[in-house]
Write a protein that holds these residues in place. Structure first.
Motif, short mmCIF file in Angstrom:
data_model
loop_
_atom_site.label_atom_id
_atom_site.label_comp_id
_atom_site.label_asym_id
_atom_site.label_seq_id
_atom_site.Cartn_x
_atom_site.Cartn_y
_atom_site.Cartn_z
N ASP A 82 0.83 -1.21 0.00
CA ASP A 82 0.00 0.00 0.00
C ASP A 82 0.86 1.26 0.00
OD1 ASP A 82 -2.24 -1.57 0.04
OD2 ASP A 82 -2.49 -1.48 2.21
N SER A 101 -0.30 11.83 -6.85
CA SER A 101 -1.62 11.70 -7.47
C SER A 101 -2.23 13.02 -7.90
CB SER A 101 -2.57 11.00 -6.49
OG SER A 101 -2.76 11.80 -5.32
N GLN A 118 3.80 1.53 -1.33
CA GLN A 118 4.35 1.65 -2.68
C GLN A 118 3.32 2.22 -3.64
OE1 GLN A 118 7.57 0.47 -3.56
NE2 GLN A 118 7.34 1.22 -5.67
N SER A 119 2.07 1.82 -3.50
CA SER A 119 1.02 2.30 -4.40
C SER A 119 0.69 3.76 -4.18
CB SER A 119 -0.25 1.46 -4.21
OG SER A 119 -0.01 0.09 -4.47
N LYS A 178 4.83 5.75 -4.11
CA LYS A 178 5.89 5.31 -5.02
C LYS A 178 7.19 5.00 -4.26
CE LYS A 178 2.93 6.07 -8.22
NZ LYS A 178 2.14 4.94 -8.74
#
Length: 426
Positions: free
Chosen positions: A197, A241, A199-200, A203
């Motif tokens: 999570d 994001s 990493q998502s 990054k």
């Protein structure tokens, strides 16, 4: 000798204008909340305690005979406040003094003292195990974004070993802690996030995130709404994001204003504790750039296997919204891209290591790549000329062709794709 009139309820010396004799209502109230006290007619009570006694006195219920004799009548629950509770609970928790006239941190007298917000008092209890009374006041310089600064917590001189609280205060403290736990357990929290999570969302894997946390933990403070790791996670999610503050507020379960403060705080922390270590000419030596951040292929192609510094320069774009300022709007509009933007100049090595970033510059015709490079070298931004030596190489594109004379005068070799002469074909 002057007789000292002390309030029978709070044991404070009552001034002549604040002394009040004990009425039957006050006596009954004192017998109910202080069973060990037997008030007499010679005792006095201060004005504040007298007001509390009247507010908390039971009010007689007024009802007609028709209502009282009705078999279907249901008595309504009382909506009056809880009776005043004296400071009768002793906790083995350090606390500060209660004073309106002096700062509870540095003991300086007023008058420009402020009360610490409830979130700041809760944060001090959770992070440092110190109970700060709502009656305590401090200097505005000790407070930053609603919480005490680290310097203020270290310099605090007025701390007692125990705390005196009443039942209402203990109940409020427990309710606030319970509410804080519910908020943290229902929403995204980076304190116990899995590696996948993390990493998502950012990054970065968990190890990289922890390394970043070790650089910034002493420059960011925990708050009742978010921890240090959650603040860093909010900032990285915002960068990766581009989500709005409203959406981040829903995901992390905090207000939009708290999201804005988290982003601003972490950004300043990055500039103080992370960016100077890894970005900028002062963060690395010339020998390190040549030996560790230059690829062998680049040395073979451009350096003739000599100890030369090879840098890659190029301008990039940062798109922005249309400005209400007409002059800035005109200078930031790019005819090439057809939208407003600003142009930073990025200097990297052949391995992709970011050496420095200059700008941003306006995107009008006066600030093309060649003009920006000329400005960098002539004004010696970030002392870039102190890093360069004669024979060093700049890898550039054709947009820098107007800067070639200046590079030649400085003894820097410019490697640029060949420009076809008029009439030539591929």
């Amino acid at each position: 000798m002057v007789k000292a009139y002390t309030c029978i309820c709070c044991n404070k010396r009552a001034k002549p204008k604040d002394r009040r004799p004990l009425t039957d209502t006050v006596k009954n109230y004192l017998r109910r909340v202080l069973p060990a006290v037997d008030p007499t007619d010679s005792d006095v009570i201060c004005f504040q305690c007298r007001v509390k006694s009247y507010k908390n006195a039971p009010k007689p219920r007024q009802c007609s005979d028709n209502i009282s004799n009705d078999p279907d009548f249901q008595p309504q629950p009382s909506t009056s406040r809880q009776p005043f509770s004296p400071l009768s609970i002793t906790l083995q928790i350090p606390s500060t003094i209660r004073s309106h006239s002096r700062c509870f941190i540095c003991k300086r007298p007023g008058p420009k003292l402020i009360s610490l917000p409830a979130d700041g008092r809760l944060s001090a209890f959770i992070d440092h195990n110190i109970i700060i009374s709502a009656d305590s006041r401090c200097c505005p310089s000790h407070v930053y974004e609603g919480t005490l600064t680290e310097t203020a917590l270290k310099d605090m001189k007025t701390i007692t070993e125990t705390s005196q609280m009443n039942r209402t205060g203990v109940n409020d403290l427990l309710q606030k802690i319970r509410k804080l736990y519910q908020q943290q357990s229902r929403h995204l929290n980076f304190d116990n996030l899995s590696d996948a999570d993390c990493q998502s969302l950012t990054k970065l894997n968990r190890a990289q995130f922890e390394d970043l946390y070790n650089h910034l933990f002493d420059k960011i403070k925990n708050t009742p709404n978010r921890s240090i790791k959650t603040s860093i996670g909010i900032f990285l999610c915002k960068l990766c994001s581009g989500m709005s503050n409203r959406l981040l507020s829903t995901i992390f379960g905090i207000t939009k204003s708290s999201i804005r403060r988290a982003v601003s705080t972490v950004r300043h922390a990055f500039m103080r504790g992370f960016v100077p270590l890894y970005l900028g000419i002062d963060s690395v030596t010339r020998e390190s750039l040549i030996n560790e951040h230059t690829k062998p292929l680049a040395k073979k192609l451009f350096g003739n296997q000599e100890e030369r510094l090879i840098l890659v320069l190029d301008g990039t774009y940062i798109y922005i919204n249309k400005s209400n300022n007409f002059q800035f709007q005109r200078r930031s509009f790019s005819l090439h891209k057809g939208r407003p933007l600003v142009k930073p100049m990025v200097v990297v090595t052949t391995t992709g290591h970011f050496l420095t970033k200059v700008g941003p510059y306006m995107s009008d015709g006066k600030n093309n790549d060649a003009a920006i490079l000329n400005h960098m070298l002539k004004t010696n931004i970030d002392d870039i000329r102190g890093l360069l030596r004669e024979g060093d190489v700049f890898v550039v594109d054709r947009g820098f062709r107007d800067a070639l004379p200046l590079l030649k005068d400085l003894g820097i070799n410019a490697e640029m794709p060949a420009i076809m002469q008029k009439g030539e074909n591929n």
